[in-house]
Structures are given as C-alpha cells and as structure tokens.
Scaffold this active site. Structure first.
Site, PDB file in Angstrom:
ATOM      1  CG  HIS C 121      -1.500   1.182  -1.345  1.00 37.86           C
ATOM      2  ND1 HIS C 121      -2.357   1.725  -2.268  1.00 37.86           N
ATOM      3  CD2 HIS C 121      -0.576   0.499  -2.052  1.00 37.86           C
ATOM      4  CE1 HIS C 121      -1.974   1.354  -3.483  1.00 37.86           C
ATOM      5  NE2 HIS C 121      -0.894   0.622  -3.392  1.00 37.86           N
ATOM      6  CG  ASP C 198      -5.256  -1.910   2.156  1.00 37.29           C
ATOM      7  OD1 ASP C 198      -5.403  -2.994   1.558  1.00 37.29           O
ATOM      8  OD2 ASP C 198      -4.574  -0.970   1.699  1.00 37.29           O
ATOM      9  CD  GLN C 201       0.784  -6.475  -0.592  1.00 38.30           C
ATOM     10  OE1 GLN C 201       1.162  -7.645  -0.708  1.00 38.30           O
ATOM     11  NE2 GLN C 201       0.618  -5.671  -1.620  1.00 38.30           N
ATOM     12  CE  LYS C 224      -2.331  -5.568  -4.439  1.00 32.30           C
ATOM     13  NZ  LYS C 224      -1.253  -4.802  -5.054  1.00 32.30           N
ATOM     14  CB  CYS C 362       0.839   3.276  -3.862  1.00 33.23           C
ATOM     15  SG  CYS C 362       0.745   2.980  -5.618  1.00 33.23           S
TER      16      CYS C 362
END
Ligand SMILES: Cc1ncc(COP(=O)(O)O)c(C=O)c1O
Ligand SMILES: Cc1ncc(COP(=O)(O)O)c(C=O)c1O
Lengths: 150, 405, 405, 150
Positions: C121, C198, C201, C224, C362
């Site tokens: 991303h 990261d 998700q 999220k 992104c």
C-alpha cells in the site's frame, strides 16, 4: 471522609517540616527522579558504610505535601537500617500502596508502622500514588547504585 | 444569554463528582462536549459512515460531502481565503510539527534563528527544538514581562536578519495574556518573516479572522472548542502550502506513484495522509455551529465577566498569588496558594467537585521563570458562572483550613 | 454463529441505500461500527470526558484509566510483551511514518537498502520514499508472483548486507494474499534486519500474536477493526523504542524542558505528543471486546466461507477476472470485468445498494504490474453473508446488461 | 431511473468506440491530467493553426465509460472550431455540469447539443463528476498552453 485519610496530621506535619532535608554529610550514593506531569523532583543522598548500613540519609526535593511527607518519613525510618532491612521496608511500603492494607514488617515499631501507614490514604487517589512512591523508588536506585567515589 | 440553558446542553453536568455537582474549570486542557456534537458523531457512525474520498458508492459520497463541508465551515469561521488552506491534523501539536518539520527542512539552515517566546507551550517549542538539533539553528526566547505578557518591543529587539520564523501563542495558557499578534505580524512582514500562531487558547475564546490577523500559520485543536478529540486544524497561507514539501507519506496524498518517482497533489490533499478522522471532523461541524449559535462575542463577554468576578474574589485572599496580570487577558487564571502545593489544591478542590489543573501546564520555561515548579489553574468555558467562581473560592478556603491544622 | 444477530448490532444496516438494503463490501477500506462502540464513545463524552494523563481531578483520573486500560487490552489482544510497546497514533499510516522517520534518521545511510514488496500500500512505500530521498538510500521491491503473492525466496534473493529494514504487508489489500511473515522474520533475524509489518488488513482478519510473528514493528488501524476513526496502533519491540529518537514533539512527551536542553521519557509517552484521541481510544476497547466475544477464529472461518462461495460464483462468469490467486487468501476479492471500467461497475452496483471500491486501492505499483489502472474490489467483514455474494453477482450481471446494450 | 440517465446509449457508444483516439497529426499543443483517486488518465493533442482554429484534436487516455465518452464527445464537437468558440463551448459544458440544466450555445446544432447534454447525467453522481469534466479542463490547458515548438 477520604480527604482526611489522605491529609492526616502526620502527613501534614512531615509535609510542612520535612526531616532530613538537604545534602547529608559524606554521602556516597545518590539518585534523583522527576515527575514530568507535575514537576515534582526528588534527590536522595545516602551514606552506606562498610557494614552495609545506611549510616546517613537525606533528600532534596520539591513537591506536594504527599511527596515531601513521603520523603521525610522514608529518610526518618530508614536511617540507621542495614541494606537488607532497608529493602524489606521499602518493599513493604510499595506493597501496601499497591494492594495490601497494612505493613507487617516486624523490624518496625508500632510508631513507625503508624507513620508509614499514614501514607496509605493515597490508594484512593490514583493520580497521587506516584507522589508517595517516587521517592521510595529513587531511594532503591541510590541504595543499589554505584558508589560515588568508585 | 441563558447560561443555564447552554449548560443543560452538556450531558456531563448531569453527573455528580464525589456526590457534588461538577464545577469544570479545566477548559484550557480540554472542554466538555454539547449533546449535539456527541449525537452528530453517533449519527454519522449509525447512518452515514464510510471512509472519505476514496470510494464512489453512496455512503462514501455522503461521508465525503459531510467531511468536506466541515472544511468549508472552518474556512468561513476563521475567514481563510480558500478551503485549500485548511488542513486537518491529529491535534494542534501535530499541526505545529507539520510546519516546523516542512518549513524547517526547506528554509532553516545552520545558524538561522527561530524566534519563540517564554510563554510558549511545549508544543510550540519542542518541534522547533528538533529543527534546532537537525539544522544547527538557534532558538531565541522573547522574554515575558512581569505582567506575563510578551511585548512588541521585545520581539522587535530580537529580530535579526537571521530570523527565519516566529512562533508565538495567541493567548497564554498560563497567564491568559492575549498577545499583540497583528502588530507582530505587521512587523514581521516588513522583514519577510513568516509567523506561526499557536491558537490553541485563542480559538475557543477569541474571534478568529485570518485576514485581519494576517499570520502565515495558525494551529488549533478542536477538542478545546467543545469538539471531538482527535482533530486539530492547521490554517496555512496557500503560498506556503504550495512551497513546502509533504509531511507524512501514505495513501490519499499522492498523485502518481512509480517505483522510482512519486508526485504529489496540491493542498490540502498533500498533507492529509492515510484514513482521516472522519467522524471527528464531521462532529466538529456541530461544535462550530454551537459556537456560532451563541456567538463568539457573547462567549468572550460572558467568560470575561465571570473571570473578572473570580479574579476579584481570589485577590481578596491574601494567601493566593495570581500568576501574571496582563492588560488583555483571556479567561485563564493560574495561581498559587502560600504553603500549599498545587497538586494538593487540585486534590482537595476535586473533593468538592471543582476540577482544576495543577502542574506546569506544559510551560516549563515560564514556570522556571516565575520560580515555581507548578501552579494551579482554573480556566473557563461558556458554561461557567459566577457561582462556579464562588465554589472555587470556597474550596480554596477549605484547602487553607486543612493545611492550617 | 448467528450472523443475523451480529449484523443487527450494526445500526448502519437499518438504512436503505437507493431504496435497497445496504450490502457493504468495502471493509478493506473501513468497516462499519457496532452500536456498542458508538455508544461507548457517546457515554465517554457524556459521563467521563476529560483530557488524559494531565490533571489530577476525578474526571481526569477516570478518563486516564479508561484510556490506559485500552492499552492493556491491546497488549493482551496482540500478545505484546509489555504495555509500553503499544503506541497510539492517528492511523496506520502515521505508525509507519513514525518508524520510517525515526528508524530512517538513525539507522539508514547513503546506499543502504530498504526492502519492500510490489504488494505494498502507498502507506508502506511513500514514508520509505521520503527516507530514500533524505538519505540517498535505495528501495528494492520484492516481486509478487502470478498468484499475487510474495514468496520467501524472492525476499531471500533481495537481502544483501546493505538491507537495513524490511517493510511488508501481512495481507494484501488487493490480492488478499497472506504473506509468510513468520518465515520472513526468521530469515531477517539471521541477518539482524528488523521487519515492519503493515498489519492494516491482517489485524481485522487474522489472529494477532506478536510473540509468534516475532516482527519488530506491526502497524494497524482501528477503523478497519469495527473501531472508531482517528486511531491507529504501532506495536514496536521495546528495544527499538528505547533506541529510536522521538517523532513529533510537544506537550505530554517530555521529561524536562530547559531553554537549551530537553530530555524525553520512555515509551509510549515519548511517542504520544499532544492531546490524544481519548474518546476514540476508549471506544476502541469495545471493538476489541466485540471481536473477542465472537472470536477471531470464528470471524476468519465465516469470512473464508463467504469469500469462497463468492469466488466460486464469480469465477463462473467468463467476463470476470479475479486479480491474484494466492494459496492463502484473506477475504478480499479484486476483479475486473471485460469491457467495463471498475468505476462504472462501482456506480452501477451502488444503485443496488452494493458498496464496493473501484480504483487502485493505493497500490499503484501492483496495478502497473497487473497492467490495469484500476480494479473493482469486494472486501468482507463479519456481517457479510453468502446472500451478499449473490447480490454482488447479480449486480455484476446487471452491469453487463447495461453495457451490452 | 438515474442509472439510465448516466449510461445513455450515446455515452455507451462513445465510451466503447471513442472518436479521435491517438496522437493527431502535427499537433502543436498538448496537456495531460491524472485523477489519482481512480487512476484515470487523459492526454489531449491539438493543432491550433495560424487563424486560431482547432484544426486537429485528439486524445489518449484510460478510464471509465464516462471519461472516455466525454473525451470522445469533446474532440468530436470542438474539432474545427476557433479558439473563442472552443472556449465558449467548454464553459457551457462546465456550467451545465455545475448547475444548469442544458447548454444554450447557439454555435452547436441540435444534434451536438443532445450529445453534450447526454453527459449531464453525472450531476446525480457527485463522485463521477470529475470523470466527465477532467478532459475539458485538460483541453483548456492545452488550448491556452504554449506551442510545443516554441
Ligand atoms: C494494506 C494497507 N496498508 C495501509 C493502509 C493505510 O491505513 P490508514 O489509512 O488507516 O492509515 C491500508 C488501508 O487503507 C491498507 O489496506
Ligand atoms: C497554548 C497551547 N498550545 C498547544 C497546546 C497543545 O494542544 P494539543 O494537545 O491539542 O495538541 C495546548 C493545549 O494543550 C495549549 O494550551
């Protein structure tokens, strides 16, 4: 009334007329601490002699009634105790603040117990706990720290 | 103006503190929230929520519109020239870091001078300190006088041809002094020096007009304006936003991304990286409406009246020492009581439901100057009344009684 | 597990979109919020609000406790070693910027290599790009294979003795690939290279166990995870937090402040400058409780089932092309339809209440590689059902009909 | 039904078979634009002759049906118009998208008006407005920009 428990006469007395203030004679260990939240400062000076006894003990500091009283009471009670006893008392004190209701150390006389326990009022004031405990942690740092002349 | 009615809009006052009604005098720290702001956030999450600016579905469209409408509202409220001059940040602290970091990187070099004041909050000092360290720059502190003000002459004296930026508070969060920003900006303009105003205390209490102030940057926090936590605002003149590099990098702030090259869009997009504080920004629109419904002039007038009443009474008390005595003063009263540490004052007052702050209020430089490690501070909001000042004074009497034992 | 009951806890689904029930498939962008999270925020503002960590009055004590309890909850939820390893940021993007900026400043020099992947991303690329520019470093991109995965061998191939950090996504927000983080960390450890994950998700869809993963940094966003906007979290091993310099400067993150010298406290304080996102952090505690009440394993299982059902049906449609086909796949489906641009798909689906995202999500590097400027993306949350997948497939049929005219 | 207004047959036709795609002959001005949100790209090529007439006009680009149709329609209608007329038509178009309901320019014939107005469906889809308008802004940039050979 909780406020009365916090500001007991013993505390107010020690807060107003703290014992052992200033640099004590021939200290060979020291440590300081700072509470950035409120600006409280404390500096512990102690002389640990060859027999590992806290021969002399004092503090310099700025702070609220609780923190000054705590420093005053600490120096008053610990002075003259040996290394191990001093650590024991400190642990007793910190445990009392954390969860117990009283100190059980048999090295202390009734008077000293009462004095120390007078600080237990902070338990109901979580934001003030550090005011009471900071000097004790600082004392341990000094006690376990290096000798100044080494 | 019916203060009782206004106060009734704040649900927090329905709660008892230690069995007593809450007298909230910690507004310079953060203000309470009216129901309409709280409800707006709930409604947004319940009916309109989506990430903004990224998707084309209906929820995203609504959310984006609500979000951008707030930008328009802010633009109008502070009289900025264009909506692109409004950047949403995490808090005022981040807004100042953004400027210090990007301006510092581009325009401040070894030996250059950053001019701030002894009144500054750490948030308007530490970011400059980082630039001082990185660039070998110098920070000069304009002195605050005995009244707790910074005078224009002091600024004049310290400006040199090495001065690259001036960072100054609009309203001191300790002495309450309202600084002569317009004069300072006018002076700085003649030397081409940009001025950043820390408006954290200015924004909730003063009329904001960027065209009139003329400053280059103005940073403030929504949570001190009856708004949600998690949002700050940076107003910056477009010419700077065009010149300065981006700050944080990430999703949403790019134009084109390749493996070796990245281009960036204009402001505000360039400065808003990652998922924004959608609900908080939308919630803040109700804070502005709340303030506008009352009228900032009415708020100023009311707070001044209450403060002056309180000050007068406090001054009658010989043990109380007020910090600073500025000619122009916002509704902030910092004080000490002889022989009683501010921490003890705050604890004792709290027992009566009176919430004040004790400490250095993130102004250690000023406290060092005054020669105390801490002060007690009562700071007002629109819901405070003369009665609250009576409560404060009575509680202070109680402190003295406890300590006089 | 009763999905209808779970779904009924989300007030957003009581609304109609274009007269149709909402089928929300934009969860990778941001998830919806259950009532308990919304109510927690309202309750906090209505009954407990105050700035945290600064004042000693009762409200401040409560607020501080609630805030710090959330830190404990997070610590436990992700199995960190200590609460000091949990830092609250604005979003995951800020968390990654914090690491890139502080680690980059201290440890990355000219010619050093930063290893990321083609799946990243922008939020895990641009911050490193800034360091590349500032330090003259090099960014290497681990290739993603035809299945849309990054293999451990690809990482192995690219590590050199100049590699200073690895930044890698836990779960791709486009292909859904779950990357072999543990293996990568183990490999990196043998070379003493820290790994930043990261977890944007990963966090909503996978069980998080920092001790098992072993990574040095893990960044994720609360919005999220059925949580409020305005909060991200950086997990960082204590040894790094002790070594790295502060990031933003301001109130609350200092130890002692003088005109020429400033000292900083330990983590997390050092990294939390200014007034924090109090209400949002407290609100997030309910999101964790919500997830824990269902159980992350149950969430994973349910989402997998729904995704596989949807994938199967989509694959039957000859015009639909699914992007990537990873062996281990989270519940994210990016796709294209022959002859219909993703933007048009999103608009037409929206007409039926089906909210998906269209664009490059992104991830321009990945889209360049795949050779399309944009894809459509359906991403699932706990409230999605097989029925939703049917809606999606039907709406796609409708797209085709409109465009086949 | 709004979707039908958006995806009118004219639009779908232009979207699928865009007119004037590619680099046109002897272009002397160009401009490009990019929509970072969705990845749409457009590049306008035009030849403005000595009489200030848009002698040739074309585009390259990637994007949704709306953006391709808009580019196609633009090039189709503007080609052959003079500088001033081209600007007039562009303004008419942008105004129509912004707030008006139709175009009133008397330089356009009925057919052209219908074609242009077919794009007005985006008004009900705020997130799609830029898809329709980007190419028009880009055209103006090219038209008012420097000559390539200068
Ligand atoms: C994989 C990935 N990384 C980073 C981000 C950025 O997260 P945020 O926008 O919350 O900072 C996202 C989501 O947008 C994402 O999906
Ligand atoms: C004068 C001043 N500047 C800066 C700040 C920092 O604001 P925030 O903590 O919202 O970033 C404050 C409040 O704390 C303030 O009073």
């Amino acid at each position: 009334m909780e406020l009365k428990e916090l500001y007991q006469e013993i505390i107010l007395d020690h807060g107003k007329n703290p014992r052992n203030k200033g640099k004590c004679d021939k200290f060979n260990k020291d440590a300081k601490a700072y509470n950035p939240l409120c600006g409280d400062k404390v500096h512990i000076y102690l002389k640990l002699n060859k027999e590992k006894k806290v021969e002399n003990l004092s503090f310099e500091g700025e702070g609220c009634a609780i923190s000054l009283a705590s420093a005053s009471i600490l120096t008053d009670i610990i002075k003259g105790k040996d290394f191990i006893t001093a650590k024991k008392i400190t642990n007793e004190f910190l445990n009392m603040i954390k969860d117990k209701t009283s100190v059980s150390n048999d090295i202390l006389n009734e008077d000293q117990k009462t004095t120390i326990m007078s600080l237990s009022g902070v338990k109901k004031f979580p934001m003030r706990v550090k005011c009471a405990t900071m000097v004790w942690h600082t004392f341990i740092s000094a006690l376990e720290g290096k000798n100044i002349n080494e | 103006m019916d203060i009782n009615f206004i106060k009734s809009q704040f649900p927090i006052f329905k709660n008892k503190i230690n069995g007593k009604p809450l007298i909230y005098l910690d507004n310079a720290n953060s203000s309470q929230k009216p129901l309409r702001v709280i409800d707006r956030i709930s409604k947004f999450y319940s009916k309109e929520f989506s990430n903004v600016g990224r998707s084309v579905h209906s929820l995203a469209v609504t959310a984006t519109n609500r979000f951008e409408e707030t930008r328009d509202l802010v633009k109008k409220y502070i009289n900025a020239k264009s909506r692109e001059e409004i950047i949403f940040t995490k808090n005022a602290t981040e807004a100042i870091n953004l400027v210090a970091s990007t301006y510092g990187e581009r325009f401040i070099n070894k030996g250059d001078e950053i001019l701030i004041t002894e009144l500054e909050h750490h948030s308007n000092y530490i970011p400059w300190h980082f630039i001082r360290e990185k660039k070998g720059a110098v920070i000069k502190f304009a002195k605050c006088n005995d009244r707790g003000e910074v005078e224009i002459d002091e600024i004049k004296k310290l400006i040199t041809n090495k001065t690259k930026i001036i960072g100054i508070t609009h309203l001191s969060n300790v002495t309450g002094a309202i600084l002569p920003i317009k004069k300072i900006v006018d002076l700085a303009k003649t030397k081409n020096i940009p001025v950043l105003v820390d408006g954290c205390q200015g924004a909730p209490h003063l009329k904001l007009d960027m065209q009139e102030l003329g400053c280059d940057f103005y940073a403030f926090s929504c949570h001190k304006m009856y708004g949600p936590t998690g949002v700050g605002i940076l107003y910056a003149k477009k010419k700077w936003l065009d010149k300065l590099p981006p700050y944080q990098g990430g999703g949403g702030m790019i134009e084109e991304v390749n493996k070796d090259k990245i281009t960036f869009p204009g402001s505000p997009t360039k400065y808003e990286a990652g998922t924004l504080q959608t609900a908080e920004v939308v919630g803040f629109s109700e804070s502005i409406r709340f303030i506008e419904d009352i009228g900032i002039k009415n708020i100023m007038k009311h707070e001044k009246e209450v403060m002056e009443y309180g000050l007068e009474n406090l001054k009658k008390n010989n043990s109380v020492k007020i910090i600073g005595n500025p000619k122009e003063k916002g509704s902030i009263i910092a004080f000490t009581i002889k022989g009683i540490h501010p921490h003890d004052i705050a604890t004792i007052l709290d027992e009566d439901g009176v919430a004040i702050r004790a400490g250095h209020h993130c102004c250690q430089i000023l406290h060092d100057k005054v020669g105390v490690a801490a002060t007690a501070r009562a700071s007002l909001g629109i819901y405070n009344t003369k009665e609250d000042m009576d409560f404060l004074c009575n509680a202070i009497e109680k402190c003295k009684k406890i300590f006089e034992k």
